[in-house]
Structures are given as C-alpha cells and as structure tokens.
Design a protein around this motif. Structure first.
Motif, PDB file in Angstrom:
ATOM      1  N   VAL B 214       0.823  -1.217   0.000  1.00 25.80           N
ATOM      2  CA  VAL B 214       0.000   0.000   0.000  1.00 25.80           C
ATOM      3  C   VAL B 214       0.845   1.250   0.000  1.00 25.80           C
ATOM      4  N   SER B 215       2.028   1.148   0.571  1.00 27.40           N
ATOM      5  CA  SER B 215       2.866   2.333   0.675  1.00 27.40           C
ATOM      6  C   SER B 215       3.091   2.954  -0.707  1.00 27.40           C
ATOM      7  N   GLU B 216       3.074   2.151  -1.729  1.00 28.40           N
ATOM      8  CA  GLU B 216       3.348   2.636  -3.065  1.00 28.40           C
ATOM      9  C   GLU B 216       2.170   3.408  -3.654  1.00 28.40           C
ATOM     10  N   VAL B 217       0.965   2.979  -3.345  1.00 32.26           N
ATOM     11  CA  VAL B 217      -0.159   3.512  -4.106  1.00 32.26           C
ATOM     12  C   VAL B 217      -1.256   4.221  -3.313  1.00 32.26           C
ATOM     13  N   ALA B 218      -1.384   3.918  -2.040  1.00 32.83           N
ATOM     14  CA  ALA B 218      -2.577   4.404  -1.324  1.00 32.83           C
ATOM     15  C   ALA B 218      -2.462   5.858  -0.894  1.00 32.83           C
ATOM     16  N   ASP B 219      -3.603   6.580  -0.993  1.00 28.83           N
ATOM     17  CA  ASP B 219      -3.658   7.920  -0.429  1.00 28.83           C
ATOM     18  C   ASP B 219      -4.092   7.834   1.025  1.00 28.83           C
ATOM     19  N   GLU B 220      -5.227   7.133   1.202  1.00 26.75           N
ATOM     20  CA  GLU B 220      -5.784   6.966   2.538  1.00 26.75           C
ATOM     21  C   GLU B 220      -5.577   5.528   2.966  1.00 26.75           C
ATOM     22  N   LEU B 221      -5.530   5.343   4.251  1.00 27.43           N
ATOM     23  CA  LEU B 221      -5.249   4.013   4.760  1.00 27.43           C
ATOM     24  C   LEU B 221      -6.146   3.720   5.960  1.00 27.43           C
ATOM     25  N   ILE B 222      -6.681   2.490   6.010  1.00 28.12           N
ATOM     26  CA  ILE B 222      -7.243   2.081   7.292  1.00 28.12           C
ATOM     27  C   ILE B 222      -6.581   0.774   7.681  1.00 28.12           C
ATOM     28  N   VAL B 223      -6.316   0.641   8.965  1.00 29.19           N
ATOM     29  CA  VAL B 223      -5.695  -0.575   9.472  1.00 29.19           C
ATOM     30  C   VAL B 223      -6.754  -1.332  10.248  1.00 29.19           C
ATOM     31  N   MET B 224      -6.957  -2.588   9.900  1.00 27.09           N
ATOM     32  CA  MET B 224      -8.003  -3.372  10.562  1.00 27.09           C
ATOM     33  C   MET B 224      -7.406  -4.483  11.404  1.00 27.09           C
ATOM     34  N   ARG B 225      -8.094  -4.768  12.498  1.00 25.10           N
ATOM     35  CA  ARG B 225      -7.703  -5.902  13.317  1.00 25.10           C
ATOM     36  C   ARG B 225      -8.950  -6.453  13.994  1.00 25.10           C
ATOM     37  N   HIS B 226      -9.122  -7.743  13.942  1.00 26.89           N
ATOM     38  CA  HIS B 226     -10.282  -8.402  14.555  1.00 26.89           C
ATOM     39  C   HIS B 226     -11.587  -7.739  14.153  1.00 26.89           C
ATOM     40  N   GLY B 227     -11.691  -7.303  12.902  1.00 26.67           N
ATOM     41  CA  GLY B 227     -12.940  -6.740  12.420  1.00 26.67           C
ATOM     42  C   GLY B 227     -13.142  -5.274  12.758  1.00 26.67           C
ATOM     43  N   LYS B 228     -12.201  -4.685  13.449  1.00 31.72           N
ATOM     44  CA  LYS B 228     -12.359  -3.269  13.804  1.00 31.72           C
ATOM     45  C   LYS B 228     -11.270  -2.437  13.130  1.00 31.72           C
ATOM     46  N   VAL B 229     -11.598  -1.171  12.877  1.00 26.38           N
ATOM     47  CA  VAL B 229     -10.575  -0.265  12.365  1.00 26.38           C
ATOM     48  C   VAL B 229      -9.775   0.235  13.556  1.00 26.38           C
ATOM     49  N   VAL B 230      -8.474  -0.027  13.560  1.00 23.75           N
ATOM     50  CA  VAL B 230      -7.691   0.429  14.701  1.00 23.75           C
ATOM     51  C   VAL B 230      -6.970   1.732  14.393  1.00 23.75           C
ATOM     52  N   GLU B 231      -6.820   2.014  13.113  1.00 20.34           N
ATOM     53  CA  GLU B 231      -6.144   3.260  12.794  1.00 20.34           C
ATOM     54  C   GLU B 231      -6.577   3.722  11.423  1.00 20.34           C
ATOM     55  N   THR B 232      -6.715   5.023  11.261  1.00 24.05           N
ATOM     56  CA  THR B 232      -7.094   5.524   9.964  1.00 24.05           C
ATOM     57  C   THR B 232      -6.410   6.864   9.739  1.00 24.05           C
ATOM     58  N   GLY B 233      -6.136   7.174   8.499  1.00 23.56           N
ATOM     59  CA  GLY B 233      -5.455   8.431   8.214  1.00 23.56           C
ATOM     60  C   GLY B 233      -4.828   8.391   6.848  1.00 23.56           C
ATOM     61  N   SER B 234      -4.102   9.448   6.511  1.00 21.93           N
ATOM     62  CA  SER B 234      -3.430   9.436   5.223  1.00 21.93           C
ATOM     63  C   SER B 234      -2.243   8.481   5.325  1.00 21.93           C
ATOM     64  N   ALA B 235      -1.829   7.972   4.195  1.00 20.24           N
ATOM     65  CA  ALA B 235      -0.719   7.040   4.192  1.00 20.24           C
ATOM     66  C   ALA B 235       0.498   7.682   4.845  1.00 20.24           C
ATOM     67  N   GLU B 236       0.719   8.934   4.547  1.00 19.91           N
ATOM     68  CA  GLU B 236       1.866   9.647   5.119  1.00 19.91           C
ATOM     69  C   GLU B 236       1.864   9.608   6.638  1.00 19.91           C
ATOM     70  N   GLN B 237       0.703  10.032   7.166  1.00 19.53           N
ATOM     71  CA  GLN B 237       0.571  10.074   8.627  1.00 19.53           C
ATOM     72  C   GLN B 237       0.918   8.740   9.260  1.00 19.53           C
ATOM     73  N   ILE B 238       0.278   7.712   8.700  1.00 17.53           N
ATOM     74  CA  ILE B 238       0.403   6.410   9.353  1.00 17.53           C
ATOM     75  C   ILE B 238       1.827   5.886   9.263  1.00 17.53           C
ATOM     76  N   PHE B 239       2.449   6.136   8.146  1.00 21.44           N
ATOM     77  CA  PHE B 239       3.808   5.627   8.015  1.00 21.44           C
ATOM     78  C   PHE B 239       4.792   6.401   8.888  1.00 21.44           C
ATOM     79  N   SER B 240       4.565   7.705   9.002  1.00 16.82           N
ATOM     80  CA  SER B 240       5.536   8.468   9.763  1.00 16.82           C
ATOM     81  C   SER B 240       5.240   8.425  11.268  1.00 16.82           C
ATOM     82  N   ASP B 241       3.948   8.270  11.592  1.00 18.67           N
ATOM     83  CA  ASP B 241       3.626   8.363  13.004  1.00 18.67           C
ATOM     84  C   ASP B 241       2.486   7.428  13.378  1.00 18.67           C
ATOM     85  N   PRO B 242       2.734   6.124  13.371  1.00 12.83           N
ATOM     86  CA  PRO B 242       1.660   5.186  13.704  1.00 12.83           C
ATOM     87  C   PRO B 242       1.193   5.394  15.135  1.00 12.83           C
ATOM     88  N   GLN B 243      -0.120   5.515  15.339  1.00  5.01           N
ATOM     89  CA  GLN B 243      -0.664   5.780  16.665  1.00  5.01           C
ATOM     90  C   GLN B 243      -0.887   4.493  17.452  1.00  5.01           C
TER      91      GLN B 243
END
Lengths: 320, 271, 329
Positions: B214-243
């Motif tokens: 996804v790092s290559e192509v995505a603008d927005e990103l959601i991270v899922m775990r156990h059926g829930k979204v645990v993190e959402t944001g722009s690809a930049e945000q998530i890669f530079s500063d995962p919450q």
C-alpha cells in the motif's frame, strides 16, 4: 489425463477462521466418540456386531435353534405343491424361525447364520489381502518413484482397465471348485488392490515432500524407518476409510459371484447363493429371497454408513 | 475530493460471530484507499460486503453510500447491475478465479456483454482485446483465444484487471492482488493498477496484509484488526507516526525492507 | 494430437493383447482338459478326441494362441470343416455354433438394456444430485442421501426380485415379461424393459447422485464462480456456464466408462429377467461350462472397457481445455 480438482477451495479468509483448529485430523478417540453420539452409526455398528457374533458362534446358535444348515425337514414342506413350505410367510414358525427352503425344507435361519460365515470370512479376508497389497505397492511406487513407480503404475492401469467382474467369473468358472473360498479371496484381491494403491501412492508422494519426512531423511534415518515411522502413520486415516468402504463392496462381490454360481460351492450356504436359488420361487415364496436379501442389504448398508461416518470424522473437509 | 464510497458503521456477522464490526471509511473519487490487516482481520469480508457477495450465512449491517446510492437498500437485480459495471473486483488468486473451461477472451467479454445491452459477440470480443491491450498483454488479438492455464501468474492477474476495467468502472476493489504472485511480478501489477487508475480515473480499494504494497499507491489508509478499524489516516501520517501499537507492529513486521524502519517510513511518505 | 491418439491406440492394443493372452492362459493352464470342459457333461471318449483334434488342442500353447489371435483378425477354419470368419472368437461345441454369431445375435438386446439404463441413471443421478446440491443440508438433500445409500446397498439381483414381486406378482401393474419384437407390440416391449432398466440403473444412479452433488457443491465454492458473480452475471448464466459445465464434465466422462463396463451388470440383470442378451449368454455358458463362449464374452467386455476408456480420454482432451492432447498427466 488430469481430472480437474474439485476439492473444496478454502477462501483466504473464511468466516469461521476462529475454529480452524478443527481442521487438523482429530485423534482416534474422538472419531470413536463422534461415532458413538450418532444413532444411525450406532445401529450399523450394532448390526455388524450381531452378524459377526452370528458367524463366530454359528454352531452354538444352530444348536439352540434346533436345525442345522444341512438338515432336510420334509415335514415342513408340502410335497403335493412342489415343495412349497407349509404355513404362511415361507413356513416361519417357532420351529423354523425364518422359514424353510422350498423344495428341500432346510432351515433358512441356520443357513443365514452359516452363510454369514462365508460372506464375512471371504469379504474380510479379501479386504485384508487387498489392503496389504494396496499399501505395500502404493508405498513402494510412491516412495521410490522412478522405474519402480512406472512398473507398478502400469500394472495397476492394466488391472483397472480389465473387465474385472466378467474376468473373475471366467477365471472362477475355469478353476476347479474344490477351494473356491480361497480362490474367491485371491481373485477379488488381485483386481481390488490397485484402487487402494493408487491413493496410497499419491499420498506417499506428497508426504515425501513434507518437512518432517525430509528432516528424518536428512538426519540419517534409514528408508525403512522413514517409511514405517514417518509415512505409514500419516496414511492411517486414509487406509482406515478405504478399508471400511472396501468391505461392503467385497460383500456384494462375493454374494454376486455366488449368485452367478461361481462363488461358494453348495451345499455350503452363502447369502448370494441362497438368493440365486430363490429366483425360481420368488413369485410363490417371496420370503425366500427377502430374508437373505434383507440380511445382505443391511450388512452392505451398515458398512457403507460406517465408512461414510469414519470418512467424515477423519476428513472434515468432506473430500472423497 | 468528494467521496465516491462512504461506509458508515458497516458490520458483517456470521451468526453470533462479528467478523467486521461497525467500521467506517471513505473512498475519494479517483483516489486510493488501502485496507491493511492480517488474515482474519475482516478486510476481505469488507470487500465482499461492498459487492454484496458475502458467503452463505453472512449478514451485512450499516450503510454503504456509493455515489449517492445506498447499496444496502438495493435489490439483488439492481445490485447485479452495479456489480462488474460500476464496481469491479480483482481477486487474490488469478488462476482459481478464472474459469478453466473458457478462453480469457470469453470471460472478459462476458463481463462486458452482461452490462452493455445489444452488444454483438464480435464487438464484445473486440472490447476484450482492447482491454487486454490496455493491461499490456502482448499479441492480445491472438491471446484472447487462449485458456487461463496457458498464461503465467502475472499475466493471469493482468487478465483479471482487464476484465475489471473492460466496463470502465468507477471503483475497482483489488483484494490481495499481488499475494499469489512472484515478488518480481508484484511490482509490475501494482504499477499497472496505478496506471489503470490514472487513465480511467477510477477509485481503487487496495486490500492487503502487506504495508509495503500500500505504501506505493494508497492515499488513505485504514488498518483493521479483529474486524475493527484500529487506525485511519493518510498514508503519510500512518507511516511516519503510527498511533496504534498494532500498526507499529505491522510496520516492524514488513519483511522485505531489511535496511531500517526509517527508510520504510520515508518511502511511505513519498507515495 | 496425432501423436497422442497414436499412443493411446497403441496402448489400447497392448492392453487388449494382454487381456487375450491372460484369458487364454487361464483357460489353457487352469482347465485340466479343455476338451472335457468344452465337451460338457454328456460326453464320449470319441467326441473328446474329435474336439481335441478339431480345436488343435494337441498343439503347443503358443501355436494355439497364435491360431486364436489370427482367427480374430483373419478368420480360421476348424478341423471339422467349420468356417469361422473374422473376427472369429471360437467355436462352441456344446451348441455347435460360432461364438461370434452367438454374441452378435444377442448384442442388440443387450444394447437396448444398456442404453435405456444409461439414460435412466444419468437422468436420475444428475437431477437428484442437482436437487440435493441446491437443497444442501435441507430435507430434500437428506431424503435423497437416504435413497442413494439404499440404492447403493441393495444388490441388483435382490432389487430385481423385489421389484418383480411387487410390480408384477403383487400389484400386477406390469405384465410378466414375454419376448416380443418391438414392431409387433411396442407397448409390451417397452413394459418388458422397464424393470431391467430400473434395476440396472439404480445402483449407478445412486452413485451419480452423490458425485453430482459433491461436484456441484465444490464447484459453487470455486473462486471462478465468485468472479462470475462479481461480474454481475445473471444467476442462470452463473449456474449454466460457471457451475454446471465444470461440475458435470467429469460425470459425463465417468458415464462413458461405466457404460463401457455395463456388460458385467447386464449379466445379472439379464439372467434374473430372462432377457436373451449377451449377459444371459455368458451366465448360461458358465452354468454349462461352455468355455469358448465365456472367453468370447470376456474378450468382448474387455474390448468395450478398453475402447470406452480411450474414447473418454480423447473426449476429455476436447471438452477440458486444460487436458491438452499429448500433455502428460
């Protein structure tokens, strides 16, 4: 030629991934436990057990019932009517529990009890021999591959291309009748083993590639050790299923051959042969074919149900 | 950018088991949403829920607003008209996803014909050839009559993409499109997806377990775990500063970047 | 493709040759004295000598086998001046008839039995299988599963007697079978065959039901069916093109092989129903120990099976694009 794989494709993310532990082959006790919880399987198991006991204790049972399988009871048939059993339902009475044979007056119950002996003995021996041949040749072909595999595979293809039933009949009719039981077992097995061997071969070939087998080979285990301690135990459930499903087939084959007059030699009773001799009486004395026919069909059915259940238990994916 | 697809409180359940649990996300028009998670996180079920193709026993709740249309309110025939026409899908394993009994041309044309009424067999085949050319299958005019097994893995995935874009969809959902492929081919397929998106202006949902993808192509990103979204944001945000610690763990687990996490972050930032 | 066909035909001929050799050897080696066997029960020493000489039984095995083989292709003349045109399968001394003639006479009836049964079991099997696949886990599925289990457990001769008793003797909805040519009384002719067709078909129908059900259910779980749905294809097209074709193709090919192997089943069915076909011929010859006839039927059965397998293989390479002719398994 390749047969398209119709095996179940498990999607990458199946909804019930949580219980994926259930797809590993369960231990043997749980197979047994599943069987015991299932009334149909239980009934089949009970019926098979009953027939086995009947076969084992045939002489004792016949003593209790009062008539041996070779004794003629002229008083139970009507000589003026061509030997039709006296009384309704084929002469079923307290004296003759399942009636008597038309024409001869022999006790059907006793002949059923003794007939179970031939049926089971021949079917089980044939199964044993087939399994032995099938496992040994399947393992050899699958494990060694190369020329061994080629030779065994060709022989298997040849045997499977054979019109087995007709050839069995032809061979048995040409052979002397003295030791028919042995010959029956032999002939059935010769044509039967490729079906098991083919599956064992395929599984051995894939098992050979698995890490634990390669690890054993790498750690210097001998071929015999690898085959007997690594591969064979993993084939256990396959063999178990194949064997259970083979038994009803062989029971049917034995009965069919006896029905055609190339099986068990009279006067030794066999269910197939009893049905054969009932052909000319079916319209007048229907119980004569119904009794052995029912015993036979139920036995085949029981083994088939048990085979199905065992397969379902050891292979939850439901692949055949 | 306006949103083409908005999911609001989307849930998928099988009996008592909730495999997707009230998730919300948006796909911008012409943009790319990456859905990341391990297998079992519910990401594939999310895509099937959008398509209305949940396996037997699956239940869908919540809202799916697709360009002003509420997908969950559509009848099956109405949904069928959307499927393959306005929303197309590319699946994970191109070999098993193509029917071995038909030529790839037939299978591409099938999608085209079922959404364009009155198209002749010949015109549909021509459309199939064009679609194959757009995904850079060489000698498309000849290969259109080949069967799936005659193609390599990467080429089969190109066929799947050709099938998806043949109807000029507004949204393409690609579910692990590179997982079954060789590493060398993966990059080509991702490039192709990006190119298709550039050319057609379609939005893309890219579902993967692989953050590097996804790092290559995505603008927005959601991270899922156990059926829930645990993190959402722009690809930049998530890669530079995962919450979320899970995202952090996923980032740390990216196997193919063996230099340093820092490098991965900068790569992600550029995409 | 040509190479594939040539290879398959060569393989087929080899198997047929081996079947011949095997069969001939069994009869040659296992029968204490073929002449006595052939001569039957009411036999005189002179007749035995005559048979020996006429059949060339005094020759060594290989010579005899060669004569038999060449008789198959070129015909032969027996010692008694009996002409046997190719394909000569032998001469039955018990009936003083050529085996080939005996078989050819009875083949049409057997074909009627076999074709009718095949049509019936394919219809029942495919319809039953589809029905249980669609209703998977529901009542209809379980009901059909029970029926198939029953159909597979009851031996066909028991079934034959039971059906005959119920429909002919008890309910009297079907007449006792009488040999009538089709042209004379088509209704009676048709009624005659209902029970034999059913009996021969039921066992196969049961296993085809299971096979169809399993194949359809497996195919519906295939990813390409999901792809077809994702394209927005109409459900009937999804079924027809993407589920039925892959699911039924293997069944058609298996049906080909089973059809080729039907002679075995015809043996029992024809005997029970007194249909004068090749199966009954074989069964009667077993009782009378008429070995040339038994051998002729065996070879014919082998021929059907081997040719059937080959046709199915070739057919498969046409209907399944993955099986490209010549590609190794």
């Amino acid at each position: 030629m390749t047969i398209p794989s119709t095996g179940l494709q498990v999607p990458a993310e199946s909804p019930n991934e949580g219980d994926s532990a259930g797809t590993t082959p369960p231990a043997r006790w749980s197979v047994l436990r599943n069987l015991l919880r299932d009334w149909a399987a239980l009934a089949c198991l009970g019926y098979v057990g009953l027939i086995v006991l009947m076969a084992v204790f045939a002489p004792l049972i016949v003593k209790v019932s009062g008539w041996g399988p070779y004794e003629f009871d002229q008083s139970a048939i009507d000589p003026n009517m061509g030997g039709i059993p006296l009384g309704s339902w084929g002469g079923i009475s307290g004296e003759h529990w399942l009636g008597v044979e038309p024409g001869s007056g022999r006790d059907i119950f006793a002949r059923i009890v003794y007939g179970a002996r031939s049926s089971l003995l021949i079917a089980l021996s044939a199964t044993l021999l087939t399994s032995l041949l099938g496992v040994v040749f399947g393992l050899l072909a699958g494990y060694f591959g190369g020329r061994t595999d080629m030779v065994i595979s060709r022989v298997m293809e040849f045997l499977m291309a054979f019109p087995a039933l007709i050839f069995m009949i032809a061979v048995l009719s040409a052979l002397p009748a003295d030791d028919r039981a042995y010959l029956l077992v032999l002939v059935i097995s010769v044509f039967g083993w490729p079906y098991l061997a083919r599956i064992v071969r395929g599984q051995t070939m894939s098992l050979k590639q698995r890490e634990f087998v390669e690890a054993a080979v790498a750690s210097g285990a001998s071929r015999r050790t690898v085959v007997f301690t690594e591969i064979l135990p993993n084939l256990r459930s396959t063999i178990l299923v194949m064997v259970t499903l083979a038994v009803p087939g062989y029971i049917g084959t034995e009965a069919g051959l006896s029905f055609l007059g190339v099986g068990v030699v009279p006067p030794t009773p066999s269910w197939g042969q009893m049905i054969a001799s009932s052909v000319s009486w079916y319209a007048v004395v229907p119980t004569y074919f119904l009794v052995p026919g029912t015993f036979l069909a139920l036995l085949v059915l029981s083994f088939m149900v048990l085979g199905d259940r065992i397969r379902a238990a050891v292979d939850p994916g439901g692949r055949s | 950018m306006s949103q083409l697809l908005k999911a609001n409180g989307l849930s998928v359940s099988f009996g008592a088991a909730k495999v997707v649990d009230e998730i919300s996300f948006g796909v911008p028009r012409g943009g790319t949403l990456g859905i990341v998670g391990e297998s079992g996180s519910g990401k594939s079920m999310t895509s099937l829920a959008i398509m209305g193709l949940l396996p037997k026993g699956g239940k869908r709740e919540g809202s799916l607003d697709f360009d002003g249309t509420e997908l969950t309110a559509l009848s099956e025939p109405q949904m069928r008209a959307v499927r393959g026409d306005r929303i197309a899908m590319v699946f994970q394993d191109p070999l098993s996803s193509l029917n071995p009994y038909y030529t790839v041309g037939t299978q591409i044309a099938e999608a085209y014909r079922s959404h364009r009424s009155g198209v002749s067999r010949k015109a549909a085949k021509q459309a199939a050839i064009e679609a194959m050319e757009r995904v850079h299958i060489r000698e498309a005019g000849r290969r259109v009559d080949d069967y799936p097994h005659q193609f390599s893995g990467g080429m089969r995935q190109r066929v799947m993409i050709a099938m998806a874009l043949s109807t000029d969809p507004e949204l393409i959902i690609a579910d692990e499109p590179t997982t079954a492929l060789d590493v060398t081919v993966q990059a080509q397929i991702l490039e192709l997806l990006a190119e298709v998106q550039r050319d057609t202006g379609a939005a893309l949902i890219l579902i993967t377990h692989d953050l590097a993808v996804v790092s290559e192509v995505a603008d927005e990103l959601i991270v899922m775990r156990h059926g829930k979204v645990v993190e959402t944001g722009s690809a930049e945000q998530i890669f530079s500063d995962p919450q979320h610690s899970y995202t952090q763990a996923l980032l740390d687990a990216v196997p193919r970047i063996d230099d340093s996490i820092g490098e991965l972050r900068t790569t992600g930032g550029k995409a | 493709m040509t190479r594939f066909v040539v290879n398959r035909v060569a393989g087929m001929l080899l198997v047929l040759f081996l079947v011949c050799l095997f069969t001939y050897m069994v009869f040659f080696l296992l029968s204490p004295d073929p002449a006595v066997q052939i001569c039957g029960k009411n036999c005189t020493p002179e007749r035995i000598d005559q048979i020996r000489e006429n059949l060339g039984l005094t020759d060594p095995f290989l010579t005899q086998f060669w004569n038999f083989l060449s008789g198959l292709f070129a015909g032969r003349t027996y010692g008694g001046g009996i002409e046997c045109a190719a394909p000569c399968l032998g001469y039955s001394f018990q009936t003083s008839q050529l085996v080939t003639d005996m078989i050819v006479q009875r083949l049409p009836v057997t074909a009627v039995v076999a074709i009718g049964a095949a049509v019936l079991w394919l219809l029942m099997g495919v319809i039953g299988g589809l029905l249980s696949a669609v209703q998977e886990g529901k009542f209809a599925d379980k009901f059909i599963a029970g029926l198939t289990l029953g159909g597979m457990s009851v031996p066909n001769y028991v079934l034959a007697l039971a059906l005959q008793y119920v429909f002919v003797v008890w309910l009297q909805v079907l007449p006792f079978s009488q040999a009538v040519p089709f042209a004379d009384d088509p209704v009676q002719w048709f009624l005659n065959f209902i029970l034999p067709w059913s009996v021969l078909a039921i066992g196969y129908a049961a296993s085809y039901t299971r096979l169809t059900r399993a194949n359809v259910i497996d195919t519906l779980n295939e990813n390409f069916v999901r792809t077809a749905k994702a394209k927005g294809l109409r459900p009937d097209l999804v079924w027809r093109r993407h589920a039925l074709r892959p699911a039924l193709t293997p069944i058609v090919t298996i049906a080909g092989m089973d059809f080729a192997g039907l002679l075995g089943g015809a043996l029992i069915t024809e005997t029970v129903f007194g249909i004068n076909g090749v199966g009954k011929l074989a069964a009667d010859s077993i009782t009378k120990n008429d070995q040339p006839v038994i051998m002729g039927v065996t070879l014919l059965a082998a021929f059907f099976v081997v040719v059937g397998n080959m046709v199915v293989d070739l057919l498969y390479s046409v209907i399944d694009p993955r099986v490209k002719a010549g590609a190794p398994a």
